[in-house]
Design a protein around this motif. Structure first.
Motif, short mmCIF file in Angstrom:
data_model
loop_
_atom_site.label_atom_id
_atom_site.label_comp_id
_atom_site.label_asym_id
_atom_site.label_seq_id
_atom_site.Cartn_x
_atom_site.Cartn_y
_atom_site.Cartn_z
N MET A 1 -49.09 12.26 -69.57
CA MET A 1 -49.41 12.67 -67.68
C MET A 1 -50.92 12.05 -67.97
N GLY A 2 -50.92 10.56 -66.85
CA GLY A 2 -52.21 9.61 -66.21
C GLY A 2 -53.22 10.60 -65.37
N LYS A 3 -53.90 9.99 -65.81
CA LYS A 3 -55.45 10.52 -65.13
C LYS A 3 -55.19 9.95 -63.65
N SER A 4 -55.48 11.34 -62.04
CA SER A 4 -55.58 11.41 -61.26
C SER A 4 -56.48 10.23 -60.80
N LEU A 5 -55.74 9.67 -59.59
CA LEU A 5 -56.88 8.98 -59.06
C LEU A 5 -56.73 9.87 -57.64
N PHE A 6 -57.72 10.17 -56.61
CA PHE A 6 -57.93 10.63 -55.29
C PHE A 6 -58.45 9.00 -54.44
N SER A 7 -57.50 9.15 -53.42
CA SER A 7 -57.40 8.42 -52.43
C SER A 7 -57.13 8.53 -51.18
N ASN A 8 -57.29 7.44 -50.35
CA ASN A 8 -57.23 7.34 -48.48
C ASN A 8 -56.30 6.64 -48.28
N HIS A 9 -56.75 6.87 -46.64
CA HIS A 9 -55.47 6.31 -46.31
C HIS A 9 -57.35 5.21 -44.78
N ILE A 10 -58.24 5.92 -44.98
CA ILE A 10 -59.22 5.28 -43.85
C ILE A 10 -59.26 4.56 -43.66
N ARG A 11 -59.60 3.11 -44.41
CA ARG A 11 -59.53 1.47 -44.18
C ARG A 11 -58.21 1.31 -42.64
N LYS A 12 -56.72 1.62 -43.30
CA LYS A 12 -55.90 1.44 -42.37
C LYS A 12 -55.79 2.47 -40.97
N LEU A 13 -56.58 3.53 -40.75
CA LEU A 13 -56.67 4.38 -40.36
C LEU A 13 -57.88 4.37 -39.17
N ARG A 14 -58.82 3.63 -39.85
CA ARG A 14 -59.97 2.52 -38.85
C ARG A 14 -59.12 1.89 -38.08
N PHE A 15 -58.07 1.18 -38.58
CA PHE A 15 -57.78 -0.27 -37.77
C PHE A 15 -57.12 0.35 -36.56
N ASN A 16 -56.15 1.91 -36.90
CA ASN A 16 -55.14 1.73 -36.21
C ASN A 16 -55.94 2.44 -34.91
N HIS A 17 -56.89 3.25 -34.84
CA HIS A 17 -57.68 3.79 -34.24
C HIS A 17 -58.87 2.44 -33.13
N GLN B 1 -63.55 2.64 -51.06
CA GLN B 1 -62.98 1.59 -52.28
C GLN B 1 -63.09 2.75 -53.34
N GLY B 2 -62.70 3.63 -52.83
CA GLY B 2 -62.15 5.13 -53.99
C GLY B 2 -63.19 4.74 -55.29
N LYS B 3 -64.93 4.35 -54.65
CA LYS B 3 -65.98 5.04 -55.10
C LYS B 3 -66.33 6.13 -55.44
N TYR B 4 -66.06 7.36 -54.23
CA TYR B 4 -66.42 8.04 -53.84
C TYR B 4 -65.76 8.90 -53.69
N SER B 5 -65.58 10.27 -54.28
CA SER B 5 -64.95 11.27 -53.90
C SER B 5 -65.75 12.41 -52.69
N PRO B 6 -65.36 12.68 -51.05
CA PRO B 6 -65.75 13.36 -50.53
C PRO B 6 -66.24 14.74 -50.36
N SER B 7 -67.32 14.93 -50.20
CA SER B 7 -66.90 16.66 -50.06
C SER B 7 -65.84 17.33 -49.29
N ILE C 1 -54.02 12.25 -53.78
CA ILE C 1 -53.82 11.98 -55.15
C ILE C 1 -52.84 11.33 -55.76
N GLU C 2 -53.17 10.18 -56.49
CA GLU C 2 -52.28 9.37 -57.30
C GLU C 2 -51.57 9.47 -58.88
N GLU C 3 -51.24 8.98 -59.35
CA GLU C 3 -50.95 9.47 -60.54
C GLU C 3 -51.56 8.04 -61.10
N GLU C 4 -52.03 7.97 -62.17
CA GLU C 4 -52.30 7.01 -63.01
C GLU C 4 -51.85 6.59 -64.36
N GLN C 5 -51.06 5.25 -64.01
CA GLN C 5 -50.03 5.28 -65.21
C GLN C 5 -50.23 4.06 -66.31
N LEU C 6 -49.94 5.10 -67.40
CA LEU C 6 -50.97 4.52 -68.84
C LEU C 6 -49.70 3.48 -68.88
#
Length: 73
Positions: free
Chosen positions: A1-17, A41-47, A68-73
């Motif tokens: 099992m790989g490491k979990s990565l917290f990610s988001n669609h914020i950039r895309k959503l901003r563009f679409n709004h 940039q995925g450098k910070y996970s929000p509260s 959450i994405e699963e990182e593949q090893l």
């Protein structure tokens, strides 16, 4: 099992709004532009509170903004 990565669609959503700027989003949710940059940039996970505030700006459920994405090893 790989490491979990917290990610988001914020950039895309901003563009679409109407191409909302990072500063505009930051002002709406009460953080700095640098916080939005770090989130995109995925450098910070929000509260949990900040994650909900961002989702509310886009009028979307939390899971449509953040995921959450699963990182593949």
């Amino acid at each position: 099992m790989g490491k979990s990565l917290f990610s988001n669609h914020i950039r895309k959503l901003r563009f679409n709004h109407d191409e909302m700027t990072q500063q505009q989003l930051a002002d709406k949710v009460g953080v700095t532009r640098q916080t939005i940059v770090a989130l995109e940039q995925g450098k910070y996970s929000p509260s949990l509170e900040l994650a909900f505030r961002i989702a509310q700006v886009f009028k979307l459920p939390l899971e449509d903004v953040f995921f959450i994405e699963e990182e593949q090893l």
